[in-house]
Design an enzyme around this catalytic site. Structure first.
Site, short mmCIF file in Angstrom:
data_model
loop_
_atom_site.label_atom_id
_atom_site.label_comp_id
_atom_site.label_asym_id
_atom_site.label_seq_id
_atom_site.Cartn_x
_atom_site.Cartn_y
_atom_site.Cartn_z
NE ARG A 79 11.62 -32.66 20.17
CZ ARG A 79 12.76 -32.13 20.98
NH1 ARG A 79 12.83 -32.16 22.18
NH2 ARG A 79 13.39 -31.37 20.12
CE LYS A 134 27.81 -17.61 18.89
NZ LYS A 134 27.86 -18.77 19.89
N GLY A 193 14.54 -25.10 14.73
CA GLY A 193 13.38 -24.65 15.43
C GLY A 193 13.12 -23.28 15.01
N GLY A 206 19.84 -30.29 15.73
CA GLY A 206 21.10 -30.88 15.62
C GLY A 206 21.51 -31.75 14.70
P1 AMP Z 1 20.43 -20.16 15.14
O1 AMP Z 1 20.24 -20.74 16.45
O2 AMP Z 1 21.99 -20.07 14.84
O3 AMP Z 1 19.78 -20.50 13.92
O4 AMP Z 1 20.28 -18.44 15.44
C1 AMP Z 1 18.94 -18.10 15.64
C2 AMP Z 1 19.19 -16.69 16.13
O5 AMP Z 1 19.70 -15.61 15.47
C3 AMP Z 1 17.73 -16.23 16.67
O6 AMP Z 1 17.64 -15.75 17.87
C4 AMP Z 1 17.73 -14.61 15.75
O7 AMP Z 1 17.54 -13.66 16.78
C5 AMP Z 1 19.42 -14.60 15.77
N1 AMP Z 1 19.66 -13.42 14.80
C6 AMP Z 1 19.15 -13.60 13.28
N2 AMP Z 1 19.51 -12.43 12.76
C7 AMP Z 1 20.26 -11.63 13.62
C8 AMP Z 1 20.90 -10.18 13.49
N3 AMP Z 1 20.84 -9.62 12.54
N4 AMP Z 1 21.50 -10.04 14.76
C9 AMP Z 1 21.39 -10.65 15.79
N5 AMP Z 1 20.88 -11.93 16.07
C10 AMP Z 1 20.08 -12.52 14.74
#
Ligand code: AMP
Length: 388
Positions: A38, A198, A346, A369
């Protein structure tokens, strides 16, 4: 409306207050910086201001000190690292406002780093009196902290009302330029790749991008909430039970723009070295941890034909090989596409780095964010405040 750029501002002989994002990760104890990414990202604006005759005041938050001074969240280690990178002295202020700071104000060519803005609760409260105290330090205000642009704080929004001139720094300018072009006026076909854990974190992004893009490819755990909404069996895969109805609504309004995985890499549990299988239908007792090869191929094909690509979130549990394959393959496809590519978050950035293709991506956003809110069509207060 357009934001004013630092390039359009007269900085010569002026005291410039630059809000930067020096929210660096620190080792326990707060003395050692574990990544100076950063600080490096702010260097072009800092150098630009110094080259154009500014007396430079730098300000940032670091961590969550909750309105109280905390030596473990001091910006002192940042001053030391910045001095090394700039090859010039960086004075460290004992606070960010008040007479002790006013007695240290820099001359043209000098750099003063203020202490953590969040040592004062008034920063996050966007308090007008505190904003005035900050504004009093300078002639020109520059915001280069895109990562904080989704927060209406004193240093990102409040103080702008009390300064004569306000402008976006070079990094902020680049973020706004790429994100605006990709979401408002993209070269077509424009495709989005959305992954991660999610659906609930990315509802606005899905809704907003659906209006913009020609194709929306979904991967990661969020895909399984969609597949459940379509009535498919998802075994032990991560599903947000309370978002299935929402996923169904999103799916209906997206129509055939939406692409979902057609095959999956599954395992009985998530651990390195676990036995994996590629399947079209997820078996009982198994969880889907990455997109399968047919999905990767279909997504890569859509990516290859695109002129604009927006990507946020991994396609699988990319931290645990071999579940990184889908994400890494798409990173390579994005790099080879020749399209304008804008990547946020990230995890996607890490995937791009581990695929060794970072130099072929048009823009990697520095604000997780903030870039998600931007992609969600939400107006960022820190950007709006710079519009004139
Ligand atoms: P996000 O912060 O919402 O971008 O989510 C990233 C996280 O989603 C990472 O830590 C991944 O390990 C998790 N992730 C991605 N695909 C899967 C999956 N099929 N099952 C469980 N976790 C997942």
């Amino acid at each position: 409306m357009k934001t004013v750029s630092i390039r359009d501002s007269d900085l010569s002989g002026k005291r410039v207050f630059m809000r930067v994002d020096f929210n660096v990760p620190l080792a326990p104890g707060g003395q050692e910086i574990t990544s100076d990414k950063r600080i490096r990202a702010s260097l072009p604006s800092i150098q630009y201001a110094l080259d154009h005759g500014a007396a430079l005041i730098l300000a940032s938050h670091l961590g969550r000190p909750k309105g109280k001074p905390n030596p473990e969240m001091s910006l002192k280690p940042v001053a030391a690292r910045l001095a090394e990178l700039l090859e010039r002295p960086v004075a460290m202020a004992p606070d960010c406002v008040g007479p002790r700071v006013e007695a240290m104000l820099p001359k043209p060519g000098e750099v003063l780093l203020l202490e953590n803005l969040r040592f004062h609760a008034e920063e996050e409260k966007n308090d007008p009196a505190f904003s005035k105290q900050l504004a009093k330090l300078c002639d020109v205000y520059v915001n280069d902290a895109f990562g904080s642009a989704h927060r209406a704080h004193a240093s990102t929004v409040g103080m702008i009302a009390y300064v004569k001139q306000a402008a976006a720094g070079l990094l902020m300018d680049k973020e706004i330029e790429y994100l605006t072009k990709a979401t408002k006026n993209p070269a077509r076909p424009c495709v989005a790749i959305l992954g991660g854990a999610k659906v609930s974190d990315k509802i606005e992004v899905i809704q907003n991008l659906m209006k913009v893009v020609d194709r929306l490819m979904v991967g990661g755990a969020m895909a399984y909430t969609f597949l459940r909404a379509r009535g498919e069996f998802t075994g032990k895969s991560l599903v947000e039970e309370d978002k299935i109805d929402l996923a169904r609504e999103l799916m209906q309004s997206a129509g055939d723009k939406l692409m979902l995985p057609v095959d999956h890499v599954v395992a009985a549990e998530l651990k390195p070295g676990v036995e994996t299988k590629v399947v079209d239908k997820i078996p009982d007792g198994m969880m889907a941890l990455d997109i399968g090869p047919k999905t990767t191929e279909a997504y890569a094909k859509a990516i290859a034909g695109a002129k604009t690509i927006i990507w946020n979130g991994p396609m699988g549990v990319f931290e645990t090989p071999p579940f990184d394959r889908g994400t890494v393959a798409l990173a390579k496809a994005v790099a080879d596409s020749g399209a304008v590519s804008v990547v946020g978050g990230g995890d996607s950035e890490k995937a791009i780095k581990s695929a060794g293709v970072a130099d072929k991506i048009s823009h990697i956003s520095t604000g997780g964010g903030a870039s998600l809110e931007f992609l969600g069509g939400i107006e960022l207060p820190g950007v709006k405040a710079l519009e004139r």
